[in-house]
Scaffold this motif. Sequence first.
Motif, PDB file in Angstrom:
ATOM      1  N   GLY A   1      -0.285  16.378   0.263  1.00 35.69           N
ATOM      2  CA  GLY A   1      -0.438  16.999   1.570  1.00 35.69           C
ATOM      3  C   GLY A   1      -1.451  16.330   2.471  1.00 35.69           C
ATOM      4  N   ASP A   2      -2.296  15.439   1.910  1.00 35.89           N
ATOM      5  CA  ASP A   2      -3.213  14.686   2.765  1.00 35.89           C
ATOM      6  C   ASP A   2      -2.403  13.864   3.766  1.00 35.89           C
ATOM      7  OD1 ASP A   2      -5.579  15.522   1.569  1.00 35.89           O
ATOM      8  OD2 ASP A   2      -5.781  13.745   0.295  1.00 35.89           O
ATOM      9  N   ILE A   3      -2.912  13.730   4.973  1.00 36.72           N
ATOM     10  CA  ILE A   3      -2.330  12.791   5.935  1.00 36.72           C
ATOM     11  C   ILE A   3      -3.224  11.558   5.925  1.00 36.72           C
ATOM     12  CG2 ILE A   3      -3.484  13.936   7.901  1.00 36.72           C
ATOM     13  CD1 ILE A   3      -1.058  13.008   9.619  1.00 36.72           C
ATOM     14  N   LEU A   4      -2.613  10.407   5.673  1.00 36.34           N
ATOM     15  CA  LEU A   4      -3.340   9.165   5.432  1.00 36.34           C
ATOM     16  C   LEU A   4      -2.869   8.092   6.398  1.00 36.34           C
ATOM     17  CD1 LEU A   4      -5.076   7.211   3.601  1.00 36.34           C
ATOM     18  CD2 LEU A   4      -2.987   6.929   2.223  1.00 36.34           C
TER      19      LEU A   4
ATOM     20  N   ARG B   1       1.448  18.206   9.998  1.00 32.93           N
ATOM     21  CA  ARG B   1       0.970  16.834   9.828  1.00 32.93           C
ATOM     22  C   ARG B   1       2.126  15.849   9.898  1.00 32.93           C
ATOM     23  NH1 ARG B   1      -3.631  17.596   5.003  1.00 32.93           N
ATOM     24  NH2 ARG B   1      -5.176  18.623   6.353  1.00 32.93           N
ATOM     25  N   ARG B   2       3.252  16.218   9.297  1.00 32.57           N
ATOM     26  CA  ARG B   2       4.423  15.341   9.363  1.00 32.57           C
ATOM     27  C   ARG B   2       4.906  15.203  10.802  1.00 32.57           C
ATOM     28  NH1 ARG B   2       7.364  17.587   5.656  1.00 32.57           N
ATOM     29  NH2 ARG B   2       6.813  16.073   4.047  1.00 32.57           N
ATOM     30  N   ARG B   3       4.924  16.305  11.523  1.00 33.30           N
ATOM     31  CA  ARG B   3       5.367  16.248  12.917  1.00 33.30           C
ATOM     32  C   ARG B   3       4.412  15.387  13.742  1.00 33.30           C
ATOM     33  NH1 ARG B   3       6.988  21.371  16.838  1.00 33.30           N
ATOM     34  NH2 ARG B   3       7.752  20.118  18.585  1.00 33.30           N
ATOM     35  N   LEU B   4       3.124  15.523  13.505  1.00 33.74           N
ATOM     36  CA  LEU B   4       2.145  14.691  14.210  1.00 33.74           C
ATOM     37  C   LEU B   4       2.428  13.219  13.979  1.00 33.74           C
ATOM     38  CD1 LEU B   4      -0.596  14.281  15.735  1.00 33.74           C
ATOM     39  CD2 LEU B   4      -1.685  14.368  13.478  1.00 33.74           C
ATOM     40  N   SER B   5       2.658  12.841  12.732  1.00 36.57           N
ATOM     41  CA  SER B   5       2.928  11.439  12.421  1.00 36.57           C
ATOM     42  C   SER B   5       4.215  10.963  13.077  1.00 36.57           C
ATOM     43  CB  SER B   5       3.005  11.245  10.908  1.00 36.57           C
ATOM     44  OG  SER B   5       3.291   9.901  10.587  1.00 36.57           O
ATOM     45  N   GLU B   6       5.246  11.799  13.031  1.00 34.77           N
ATOM     46  CA  GLU B   6       6.520  11.411  13.633  1.00 34.77           C
ATOM     47  C   GLU B   6       6.397  11.212  15.138  1.00 34.77           C
ATOM     48  OE1 GLU B   6       9.008  14.589  12.387  1.00 34.77           O
ATOM     49  OE2 GLU B   6       9.430  13.716  10.408  1.00 34.77           O
ATOM     50  N   VAL B   7       5.661  12.091  15.795  1.00 37.87           N
ATOM     51  CA  VAL B   7       5.497  11.962  17.244  1.00 37.87           C
ATOM     52  C   VAL B   7       4.648  10.734  17.577  1.00 37.87           C
ATOM     53  CG1 VAL B   7       4.503  13.038  19.306  1.00 37.87           C
ATOM     54  CG2 VAL B   7       5.837  14.415  17.695  1.00 37.87           C
ATOM     55  N   THR B   8       3.609  10.505  16.786  1.00 38.92           N
ATOM     56  CA  THR B   8       2.762   9.333  17.037  1.00 38.92           C
ATOM     57  C   THR B   8       3.543   8.046  16.845  1.00 38.92           C
ATOM     58  OG1 THR B   8       0.851  10.596  16.242  1.00 38.92           O
ATOM     59  CG2 THR B   8       0.580   8.219  16.458  1.00 38.92           C
ATOM     60  N   GLU B   9       4.329   7.977  15.771  1.00 38.62           N
ATOM     61  CA  GLU B   9       5.154   6.782  15.560  1.00 38.62           C
ATOM     62  C   GLU B   9       6.171   6.631  16.690  1.00 38.62           C
ATOM     63  OE1 GLU B   9       8.077   4.601  12.305  1.00 38.62           O
ATOM     64  OE2 GLU B   9       7.751   6.759  12.163  1.00 38.62           O
ATOM     65  N   GLY B  10       6.795   7.737  17.084  1.00 36.90           N
ATOM     66  CA  GLY B  10       7.754   7.664  18.181  1.00 36.90           C
ATOM     67  C   GLY B  10       7.124   7.164  19.471  1.00 36.90           C
ATOM     68  N   SER B  11       5.886   7.585  19.708  1.00 37.82           N
ATOM     69  CA  SER B  11       5.206   7.136  20.924  1.00 37.82           C
ATOM     70  C   SER B  11       4.897   5.646  20.878  1.00 37.82           C
ATOM     71  CB  SER B  11       3.927   7.951  21.147  1.00 37.82           C
ATOM     72  OG  SER B  11       2.881   7.563  20.278  1.00 37.82           O
ATOM     73  N   LEU B  12       4.620   5.138  19.686  1.00 39.06           N
ATOM     74  CA  LEU B  12       4.413   3.697  19.531  1.00 39.06           C
ATOM     75  C   LEU B  12       5.665   2.936  19.955  1.00 39.06           C
ATOM     76  CD1 LEU B  12       3.125   1.063  18.438  1.00 39.06           C
ATOM     77  CD2 LEU B  12       3.927   1.754  16.156  1.00 39.06           C
TER      78      LEU B  12
ATOM     79  N   ALA C   1      -0.587  -0.724  11.552  1.00 42.81           N
ATOM     80  CA  ALA C   1      -1.027   0.508  10.890  1.00 42.81           C
ATOM     81  C   ALA C   1       0.138   1.475  10.768  1.00 42.81           C
ATOM     82  CB  ALA C   1      -2.172   1.161  11.666  1.00 42.81           C
ATOM     83  N   PHE C   2       0.057   2.337   9.744  1.00 42.46           N
ATOM     84  CA  PHE C   2       1.047   3.405   9.592  1.00 42.46           C
ATOM     85  C   PHE C   2       0.349   4.656   9.078  1.00 42.46           C
ATOM     86  CE2 PHE C   2       0.867   1.686   5.295  1.00 42.46           C
ATOM     87  CZ  PHE C   2       0.957   2.824   4.494  1.00 42.46           C
ATOM     88  N   THR C   3       1.042   5.768   9.208  1.00 45.12           N
ATOM     89  CA  THR C   3       0.556   7.045   8.688  1.00 45.12           C
ATOM     90  C   THR C   3       1.590   7.607   7.728  1.00 45.12           C
ATOM     91  OG1 THR C   3      -0.729   7.545  10.672  1.00 45.12           O
ATOM     92  CG2 THR C   3      -0.104   9.404   9.305  1.00 45.12           C
ATOM     93  N   VAL C   4       1.133   8.239   6.656  1.00 40.17           N
ATOM     94  CA  VAL C   4       2.017   8.826   5.664  1.00 40.17           C
ATOM     95  C   VAL C   4       1.409  10.139   5.176  1.00 40.17           C
ATOM     96  CG1 VAL C   4       0.956   7.601   3.716  1.00 40.17           C
ATOM     97  CG2 VAL C   4       3.348   8.329   3.564  1.00 40.17           C
TER      98      VAL C   4
ATOM     99  N   VAL D   1       0.836  -1.203   0.000  1.00 37.88           N
ATOM    100  CA  VAL D   1       0.000   0.000   0.000  1.00 37.88           C
ATOM    101  C   VAL D   1       0.869   1.250   0.000  1.00 37.88           C
ATOM    102  CG1 VAL D   1      -1.606   1.359   1.396  1.00 37.88           C
ATOM    103  CG2 VAL D   1      -1.988  -1.088   1.078  1.00 37.88           C
ATOM    104  N   ARG D   2       1.857   1.287   0.875  1.00 41.49           N
ATOM    105  CA  ARG D   2       2.714   2.463   1.010  1.00 41.49           C
ATOM    106  C   ARG D   2       3.377   2.816  -0.325  1.00 41.49           C
ATOM    107  NH1 ARG D   2       5.640   4.241   5.815  1.00 41.49           N
ATOM    108  NH2 ARG D   2       5.161   2.230   6.769  1.00 41.49           N
ATOM    109  N   ALA D   3       3.787   1.794  -1.086  1.00 45.31           N
ATOM    110  CA  ALA D   3       4.477   2.024  -2.352  1.00 45.31           C
ATOM    111  C   ALA D   3       3.589   2.704  -3.390  1.00 45.31           C
ATOM    112  CB  ALA D   3       4.995   0.698  -2.902  1.00 45.31           C
ATOM    113  N   LEU D   4       2.277   2.609  -3.223  1.00 49.26           N
ATOM    114  CA  LEU D   4       1.339   3.158  -4.206  1.00 49.26           C
ATOM    115  C   LEU D   4       0.806   4.531  -3.834  1.00 49.26           C
ATOM    116  CD1 LEU D   4      -0.795  -0.018  -5.056  1.00 49.26           C
ATOM    117  CD2 LEU D   4       1.073   0.985  -6.397  1.00 49.26           C
ATOM    118  N   VAL D   5       1.061   4.986  -2.628  1.00 51.14           N
ATOM    119  CA  VAL D   5       0.480   6.252  -2.176  1.00 51.14           C
ATOM    120  C   VAL D   5       1.031   7.412  -3.007  1.00 51.14           C
ATOM    121  CG1 VAL D   5       0.311   7.879  -0.257  1.00 51.14           C
ATOM    122  CG2 VAL D   5       0.052   5.420   0.159  1.00 51.14           C
ATOM    123  N   ALA D   6       0.130   8.120  -3.666  1.00 53.84           N
ATOM    124  CA  ALA D   6       0.508   9.247  -4.520  1.00 53.84           C
ATOM    125  C   ALA D   6      -0.743  10.049  -4.828  1.00 53.84           C
ATOM    126  CB  ALA D   6       1.142   8.747  -5.826  1.00 53.84           C
ATOM    127  N   PRO D   7      -0.584  11.314  -5.204  1.00 49.29           N
ATOM    128  CA  PRO D   7      -1.756  12.095  -5.610  1.00 49.29           C
ATOM    129  C   PRO D   7      -2.487  11.420  -6.769  1.00 49.29           C
ATOM    130  CG  PRO D   7       0.168  13.513  -5.328  1.00 49.29           C
ATOM    131  CD  PRO D   7       0.662  12.105  -5.252  1.00 49.29           C
TER     132      PRO D   7
END
Length: 280
Positions: free
Chosen positions: A92-95, A128-139, A111-114, A31-37
Amino acid sequence: MGLRSSVYKKPAQLRSMIEPGLITADALDAVRALVAPGVTTLELDAAASALITSRGAVSNFQMVRGYRHTICASVNEQVVHGIPNDRPLRAGDILSIDAGAELRGWNGDSAFTVIVPGDAPDDIVAPRRRLSEVTEGSLWAGIAALSRASHLGEVGAAIEQYIQAHAPDGGYGILRDYVGHGIGRKMHESPSIFNYAVPDRGAEVRPGLAVAIEPMVVIGEQETFVEDDGWTVSTLDGTAGSHWEHSVAVHDGGIWVLTAHDGGAEKLAPFGVVPKEIDS
């Protein structure tokens, strides 16, 4: 009363969870490899489905009554349980993508966020990038805590402490109504794993425990509502959310992240934790 002894699995049972965990990881990689506008979340769903079925497994999400997709795809203000649809993703969407596989009666869940790549305003992308980084770090902070914990309550406290320490001024909201869980023969089992400190010490951490740790964090307030589709959980204030998850086994030698190809070695290294493969 304590947890039934059956919550704690035998080494052979934990080993049976390795393959469905890796299939789950591979589905998310596809899935991650296909994420694009321009790509739709229905297309992402199809890719995950093809990978899981090609490996002889089944989507455990499709085994949830009333849900017919392989992934949950949550965009922007949607935090979890978003239903794949035909709306093209935009730069720019957070997914957040959540998926799981069942093989021979054992389950994986991750699960992951990108941030969807492309030309988008930095004032939207950066927070949004910072949110994802902090959430992943907390995991990973929670998983590291699991490796040393005597009770599961220590995991939630570590997740919350990490978020508080790394969130920008004003802080982030941690969803209270949705938590992590045990995993094994069913995708969702006891015990619950909170993503914040609670008075209850929680279940004892000892060999045989298998859990899915999954912080769900938002830029604004933690209050959410379920949209009219009956599944999608969105923020009440419309701010963006992030969701990261791994399935983890506790065994005699330590811990092993079942849904990471390296057992979690790379991400756990900064926390001073070395995962160990599950012995017989």
